[in-house]
Design a protein around this motif. Sequence first.
Motif, PDB file in Angstrom:
ATOM      1  N   HIS A 151       1.192  -1.093   0.017  1.00 49.44           N
ATOM      2  CA  HIS A 151       0.044  -0.187  -0.071  1.00 49.44           C
ATOM      3  C   HIS A 151       0.797   1.078   0.378  1.00 49.44           C
ATOM      4  N   GLY A 152       2.124   0.822   0.269  1.00 45.07           N
ATOM      5  CA  GLY A 152       2.916   2.308   0.306  1.00 45.07           C
ATOM      6  C   GLY A 152       3.302   3.324   1.063  1.00 45.07           C
ATOM      7  N   LYS A 153       4.059   1.716   2.346  1.00 43.24           N
ATOM      8  CA  LYS A 153       4.792   2.864   3.482  1.00 43.24           C
ATOM      9  C   LYS A 153       6.161   2.992   3.460  1.00 43.24           C
ATOM     10  N   SER A 154       6.549   2.134   2.653  1.00 47.83           N
ATOM     11  CA  SER A 154       8.400   2.467   2.609  1.00 47.83           C
ATOM     12  C   SER A 154       8.407   4.164   1.352  1.00 47.83           C
ATOM     13  N   THR A 155       7.207   3.505   0.373  1.00 50.08           N
ATOM     14  CA  THR A 155       7.105   5.179  -0.509  1.00 50.08           C
ATOM     15  C   THR A 155       7.369   6.783  -0.005  1.00 50.08           C
TER      16      THR A 155
ATOM     17  N   GLN B  51      12.136   3.505  -2.223  1.00 51.99           N
ATOM     18  CA  GLN B  51      11.911   2.235  -1.216  1.00 51.99           C
ATOM     19  C   GLN B  51      14.074   2.478  -0.029  1.00 51.99           C
ATOM     20  N   VAL B  52      14.477   3.191   0.155  1.00 51.54           N
ATOM     21  CA  VAL B  52      15.293   3.275   0.649  1.00 51.54           C
ATOM     22  C   VAL B  52      15.548   2.552   1.923  1.00 51.54           C
TER      23      VAL B  52
ATOM     24  N   ILE C 268       9.845  -6.204  -1.295  1.00 53.30           N
ATOM     25  CA  ILE C 268       8.471  -5.914  -0.307  1.00 53.30           C
ATOM     26  C   ILE C 268       9.745  -5.597   0.313  1.00 53.30           C
ATOM     27  N   THR C 269       8.904  -5.552   1.812  1.00 50.42           N
ATOM     28  CA  THR C 269       9.803  -5.037   3.243  1.00 50.42           C
ATOM     29  C   THR C 269       9.450  -6.266   3.878  1.00 50.42           C
ATOM     30  N   ILE C 270      10.240  -6.751   4.772  1.00 52.06           N
ATOM     31  CA  ILE C 270      10.985  -7.807   5.012  1.00 52.06           C
ATOM     32  C   ILE C 270      11.158  -7.546   6.812  1.00 52.06           C
TER      33      ILE C 270
ATOM     34  N   PRO D  58       6.634  -4.109   7.393  1.00 49.21           N
ATOM     35  CA  PRO D  58       6.291  -5.178   6.253  1.00 49.21           C
ATOM     36  C   PRO D  58       5.022  -5.239   6.142  1.00 49.21           C
ATOM     37  N   GLY D  59       4.586  -5.566   5.192  1.00 48.42           N
ATOM     38  CA  GLY D  59       2.761  -5.637   4.776  1.00 48.42           C
ATOM     39  C   GLY D  59       2.389  -7.409   4.725  1.00 48.42           C
TER      40      GLY D  59
END
Length: 598
Positions: free
Chosen positions: A16-20, A40-41, A53-55, A79-80
Amino acid sequence: MAAAIRNFSIIAHIDHGKSTLADRMLEITKTVEARKMKEQVLDSMELERERGITIKMQPVRMRYQRGAEEFELNLIDTPGHIDFSYEVSRALKAVEGVLLLVDSTQGVQAQTLTTLQMAKDQGLTIIPVLTKIDVPHSRVADVTDEVVTLLGCAAEDILCVSGKTGQGVKELLDAICERIPAPAPSEFAQGFRGLIFDFQYSNHRGVIVFFRVFDGAIRKGEVVRFVNSGKSFTVLEVGIVTPEQKPVELLSAGEIGYIVTGIKEPGVARVGDTLTFDKAPLPGLPGYAEARPVVWASVFPENQDDFTMLRQALDRLKLSDSSLSYEEESSGVLGRGFRCGFLGMLHLEIVTERLRREFDMEIIITAPSIAYEITFADGHVESIYAASRFPDHGDKVSVREPWILGQIFMPPDYMGGVLTLLFEHEASVLDTEVFRDGRNLLTIEMPLRELMRNFFDKLKNVSSGYASLSYEIAEMRPADVVRLDILVAEELIPAFSRVVGARKAEFDGRAMIDKLYDTMPRQQFVLKLQAKVRGKIIASRSLSALRKDVTGYLYGGDITRKMKLLQKQKEGKKKALERGKGNVHIPQDVFMKMVKSD
Ligand SMILES: Nc1nc2c(ncn2[C@@H]2O[C@H](COP(=O)(O)OP(=O)(O)OP(=O)(O)O)[C@@H](O)[C@H]2O)c(=O)[nH]1
Ligand SMILES: [Mg+2]
């Protein structure tokens, strides 16, 4: 005057765009230099970047000037994906508020509900945020309604942003400063307490601890101890994450940062432990519940000489992945290895991939299994985690297996396909609710065993990606299951055994043999592949032998030489067959492909 502290986490459904959104905050606050900025640095692991994806949860410190007031913002990105929800639960214990992020093109999804519930249970301040408003087909008005219904908030409380263009992000930073409360004052200002939420291992600096200070302050040179593990050490460095590790003089109550311990044994403490002064220890803070594995699989070094290396690798991996659990086991054929517990199939995949990449381990992994509870004839009850240990014959009286309670969100158009899929996976629908925007919210129950048959991916397929699922483990129920064994060259391969629904055993057996037929490299001899249930062969195929063209380089008609070479090849094959019987080499990628269910 010291900067005012605000600690918050971004939670949302996957993608859904957390890291962005975090990227834009890092930019506006000039935390990350422009030349170092990338998409997504905060997703710094190689696997995170590859898969998009975020882990892992990732803390980062920002400074934000709001009018005359200066703020220290500690953000934790999470992470999602549901397999990594243990990361979210730990992040939430270190903050006072969350941004509940909803993709305005997708609306509220299954995981939105789960993470929201987690934040509510912690009593955190919730700021609802709609993102991706730059996308032409975003449905800001509809999704606003959905969120209003969900939270019971006013439409004006919801912020709208774009993680792509940065629109609305400054206003969001202001809202964070305004709405999220400052950390509560220290209960024991004289002492020191910090709650550990993560670890990292560095070859030259040893274990690095990530924590939130709840009481007092800490600086370099002080002697601290882990309350639960009892181990003490001298602080070599304290610092903040920016996202590089940056040393600071002091970390005090309310702040989030790290400590370099210099400790070289990875198993020194667990997440959820408390750090305190060694000379004046305070009682431990409430920690976290341990992660509860959902699937188990055994991991063996391909070469038994690497057993100690595998243990080391797992010990180190466990530091940066606290949801991983493992214990030593030994299997007659595969030798010494570890039975590992995972939070789901993606988690399993990530762990095995990390073992291979970060630690260069060649491993054999067994087909994943959930835990079955078996009552034996003599009355004793046992949990069986490995299919190869599942009793095949009559000494068991009854078997019970875990069921899940799940929620599926989807547009009504896909109802037919989803219902068929649910039926195929032995699920039943307990409740159907129609959401404001016309989407359906199904409450379902299903055996966990069936969820592990790639249910996630199939659900995405039948709904063109529109359906989302969240679940929790519910209760144990009676199960009608059998053990399915696979034989290669008439030898049982324990790593391939699995427990399957009795009425699907034959179908599954055939599918596994077909898959093995397609993935197994040809040998010098014909290879028999068989599936067996309750002592009976239920599927069989023969993989023809590899025929190297040994005569290819001979020109002309020297037929006798040709015959001679072919004869030699035949003898070689016979020898290979005798040598190789029951000892066929199965390459690692075949193990990996076989454990992935479909
Ligand atoms: N157009 C547009 N695309 C966006 C926006 N925010 C994120 N995206 C895209 O959405 C996708 C997912 O973004 P991420 O930031 O990785 O999402 P995430 O929530 O961190 O994902 P997980 O951590 O895996 O749960 C990426 O392809 C982004 O480029 C936005 O505001 N506008
Ligand atoms: Mg992310």
